[in-house]
Motif scaffolding. Structure first.
Motif, PDB file in Angstrom:
ATOM      1  N   SER A   1       0.878  -1.124   0.057  1.00 10.16           N
ATOM      2  CA  SER A   1       0.024   0.034   0.165  1.00 10.16           C
ATOM      3  C   SER A   1       0.899   1.264  -0.029  1.00 10.16           C
ATOM      4  O   SER A   1       2.021   1.172   0.144  1.00 10.16           O
ATOM      5  N   GLY A   2       0.422   2.221  -0.154  1.00 10.97           N
ATOM      6  CA  GLY A   2       1.150   3.591  -0.036  1.00 10.97           C
ATOM      7  C   GLY A   2       1.502   3.828   1.311  1.00 10.97           C
ATOM      8  O   GLY A   2       3.057   4.270   1.446  1.00 10.97           O
ATOM      9  N   ILE A   3       0.729   3.587   2.267  1.00 12.66           N
ATOM     10  CA  ILE A   3       1.399   3.523   3.564  1.00 12.66           C
ATOM     11  C   ILE A   3       2.600   2.645   4.033  1.00 12.66           C
ATOM     12  O   ILE A   3       3.512   2.804   4.727  1.00 12.66           O
TER      13      ILE A   3
ATOM     14  N   GLU B   1       5.492  16.620   0.905  1.00 11.47           N
ATOM     15  CA  GLU B   1       3.985  16.148   0.341  1.00 11.47           C
ATOM     16  C   GLU B   1       3.630  17.271  -0.670  1.00 11.47           C
ATOM     17  O   GLU B   1       3.041  18.171  -0.208  1.00 11.47           O
TER      18      GLU B   1
ATOM     19  N   ASN C   1      -2.379  16.406   0.520  1.00 13.15           N
ATOM     20  CA  ASN C   1      -3.759  15.774   0.851  1.00 13.15           C
ATOM     21  C   ASN C   1      -4.187  16.086   2.209  1.00 13.15           C
ATOM     22  O   ASN C   1      -3.641  15.585   2.942  1.00 13.15           O
TER      23      ASN C   1
ATOM     24  N   ASP D   1       6.314  12.492  -1.111  1.00 11.94           N
ATOM     25  CA  ASP D   1       5.362  11.857  -1.454  1.00 11.94           C
ATOM     26  C   ASP D   1       4.398  12.633  -2.646  1.00 11.94           C
ATOM     27  O   ASP D   1       3.938  13.789  -2.484  1.00 11.94           O
TER      28      ASP D   1
ATOM     29  N   THR E   1       2.082  11.431  -4.663  1.00 10.29           N
ATOM     30  CA  THR E   1       0.808  10.671  -4.920  1.00 10.29           C
ATOM     31  C   THR E   1      -0.003  11.443  -5.787  1.00 10.29           C
ATOM     32  O   THR E   1      -0.702  11.233  -6.914  1.00 10.29           O
ATOM     33  N   PHE E   2      -0.713  12.846  -5.401  1.00  9.32           N
ATOM     34  CA  PHE E   2      -1.505  13.546  -5.902  1.00  9.32           C
ATOM     35  C   PHE E   2      -0.865  14.197  -7.315  1.00  9.32           C
ATOM     36  O   PHE E   2      -1.685  14.497  -8.237  1.00  9.32           O
TER      37      PHE E   2
ATOM     38  N   SER F   1       1.406   6.272  -3.641  1.00 12.77           N
ATOM     39  CA  SER F   1       0.424   5.407  -3.384  1.00 12.77           C
ATOM     40  C   SER F   1      -0.143   4.971  -4.911  1.00 12.77           C
ATOM     41  O   SER F   1      -0.684   5.773  -5.378  1.00 12.77           O
TER      42      SER F   1
ATOM     43  N   THR G   1      -2.345   3.029  -5.247  1.00 16.15           N
ATOM     44  CA  THR G   1      -3.793   2.822  -5.414  1.00 16.15           C
ATOM     45  C   THR G   1      -4.695   4.036  -5.877  1.00 16.15           C
ATOM     46  O   THR G   1      -5.904   3.787  -6.268  1.00 16.15           O
ATOM     47  N   LYS G   2      -3.872   5.272  -6.175  1.00 13.26           N
ATOM     48  CA  LYS G   2      -4.818   6.288  -6.469  1.00 13.26           C
ATOM     49  C   LYS G   2      -4.406   6.406  -8.250  1.00 13.26           C
ATOM     50  O   LYS G   2      -4.892   5.527  -8.670  1.00 13.26           O
TER      51      LYS G   2
ATOM     52  N   MET H   1      -4.795  -2.045  -4.144  1.00 11.32           N
ATOM     53  CA  MET H   1      -4.164  -1.139  -3.415  1.00 11.32           C
ATOM     54  C   MET H   1      -2.480  -1.417  -3.587  1.00 11.32           C
ATOM     55  O   MET H   1      -2.161  -2.583  -3.851  1.00 11.32           O
TER      56      MET H   1
ATOM     57  N   LEU I   1      -9.229   8.467  -4.051  1.00  7.60           N
ATOM     58  CA  LEU I   1      -8.971   9.255  -5.069  1.00  7.60           C
ATOM     59  C   LEU I   1      -8.064   8.642  -6.242  1.00  7.60           C
ATOM     60  O   LEU I   1      -7.672   7.934  -6.009  1.00  7.60           O
TER      61      LEU I   1
END
Ligand SMILES: *Cc1c(COP(=O)(O)O)cnc(C)c1O
Length: 394
Positions: free
Chosen positions: A81-83, A150, A154, A180, A182-183, A202, A204-205, A214, A335
């Motif tokens: 996962s991202g985490i 980040e 988020n 990070d 991800t966005f 992540s 997952t996004k 994920m 997201l």
């Protein structure tokens, strides 16, 4: 190769036995070594090939090579996962006595891990407003080993200037700058080319992009990824399933064209929201009204699909209507999927559970988010339908 071609072909190769055109899904957890090699991963000889799926699996490896090519990284490692990727880079790089700097408003999962778990391991942390470089400089001590960025954040959609903050941190002796991203996705921003040492996603996004798998990834220098593979993958164990890698790889193939569409749609929806009488404030990096629009234009080749907004009426009341009445837009967390997703984040709730800000940090948070915000992940339905659906509830 241009990015659209890289997304489709990087990491993939025609299977020499079957001549299959699209990537194989290899679920095997164990592999027959080509020659005798040691039992411990510490004694594995690379020429022996794949040994055990916790230290490497060919389907996961194909995704890692595709991601590295998209990000302009020497190498990549995938996690469950991202985490799990966040955990891998933080626990794989920091030791008791080290100090690390994190954004005061990091993604809630990251923020809670850092606030609630890291102190138990003797790792000291500071939370800083990344939009203020003097505050970052002032937080750096001789023990600071990591600066975590980040961008966009988020859910505040605040940006961090990766090039300026990486230079500042490295000049003061900070070893690892981690972003990070991800966005942004690798289509918008490539932090390693701006001076960062590690990128976290992540999967997952946006990279998976379909809301059905994920995953997470860390990208950076080959030597760092080899060390992370042994410590974080083999010893911590949070590896990505080959099935998820296969799904995420299929998503990654269309990432460039999806991101173009997400950004176009998000711009249309953000403009519509900005003109809507029920809406009091909109944050979108692509809008001139974003407080860091100039940085967004310098650092982002695509403004991505995330929009946040505030309303005149109490957002919790609107959110209750949305849970019942939205037709196409799903009222759900997460997201970056082709389905539009919206969620209400109440300021008092998240300050209590996640951030626990006091004093100036609390005042900054309340000035930014008011009583709370709607976080909207603009999907790939037509923008007119997304706006009509939201309009029914506003
Ligand atoms: C979702 C998210 C994560 C965590 O990823 P998971 O795949 O949910 O574990 C980390 N960072 C950001 C910015 C995210 O949006």
């Amino acid at each position: 190769m241009k990015i659209e071609t890289t997304a489709i072909h990087a990491g993939e190769a025609v299977d020499p036995h079957t001549r299959a055109s699209s990537p194989n899904l290899v679920m095997s957890s164990t592999f027959l070594p080509r020659e005798l090699t040691g039992f411990s991963a510490l004694d594995e000889d690379e020429s022996a090939g794949y040994i055990y799926a916790r230290s490497g699996n060919p389907t996961v490896r194909q995704l890692e090579e595709k991601l590295a090519a998209l990000e302009g990284a020497e190498d990549a490692r995938c996690f469950a996962s991202g985490i799990a990727a966040t955990h891998a880079v933080i626990m794989g790089r920091l030791s008791a006595g080290d100090h690390a700097i994190f954004p005061e408003n990091a993604y809630s999962g990251t923020a809670e891990f850092i606030r609630y778990s890291l102190p138990r391991f003797g790792i000291r942390t500071s939370f800083v407003d990344l939009t203020n470089p003097e505050a970052v400089a002032a937080a750096i001590t001789p023990q600071t080993r990591m600066l975590w960025l980040e961008t966009p954040c988020n859910p505040t959609l605040q940006l961090a200037d990766i090039a300026a903050l990486s230079d500042l941190a490295h000049a003061k002796g900070v070893r690892d700058v981690v972003v990070d991203s991800t966005f942004a996705s690798p289509i918008a921003t490539r932090p390693l080319t701006l001076g960062a040492d590690f990128v976290v996603h992540s999967l997952t996004k946006y990279i998976g992009g379909h809301g059905d798998a994920m995953g997470g990834a860390v990208l950076g220098r080959k030597a760092d990824m080899d060390a992370l593979n042994l410590e974080a993958a083999v010893h911590f164990g949070g590896v990505l399933s080959p099935f998820n890698a296969w799904l995420i790889m299929r998503g990654a193939e269309t990432l460039p064209i999806r991101m173009r569409a997400h950004a176009e749609q998000a711009m249309a929806v953000a403009r519509w929201l900005e003109a809507h009488p029920a809406v009091s404030r909109v944050y979108y990096p692509g809008l001139p009204s974003h407080p860091q629009h100039d940085l967004a234009r310098r650092q982002m080749a695509n403004f991505s699909g995330m929009v946040t907004f505030q309303t005149h009426e109490d957002g919790a009341d609107i959110a209750r209507r949305m849970v019942k009445d939205l037709q196409h837009v799903h009222f759900a967390v997460s997201l970056g999927h082709l389905r539009s997703l919206i969620y209400w984040i109440g300021t008092d709730d998240i300050l209590k559970s996640t951030y626990q800000h006091e004093g100036a940090a609390e005042a900054r948070f309340r000035a930014l988010l008011g009583r709370g915000i709607f976080r909207l992940s603009v999907g790939l339905e037509h923008a007119d339908d997304i706006c009509a659906d939201l309009g029914r509830c506003l």
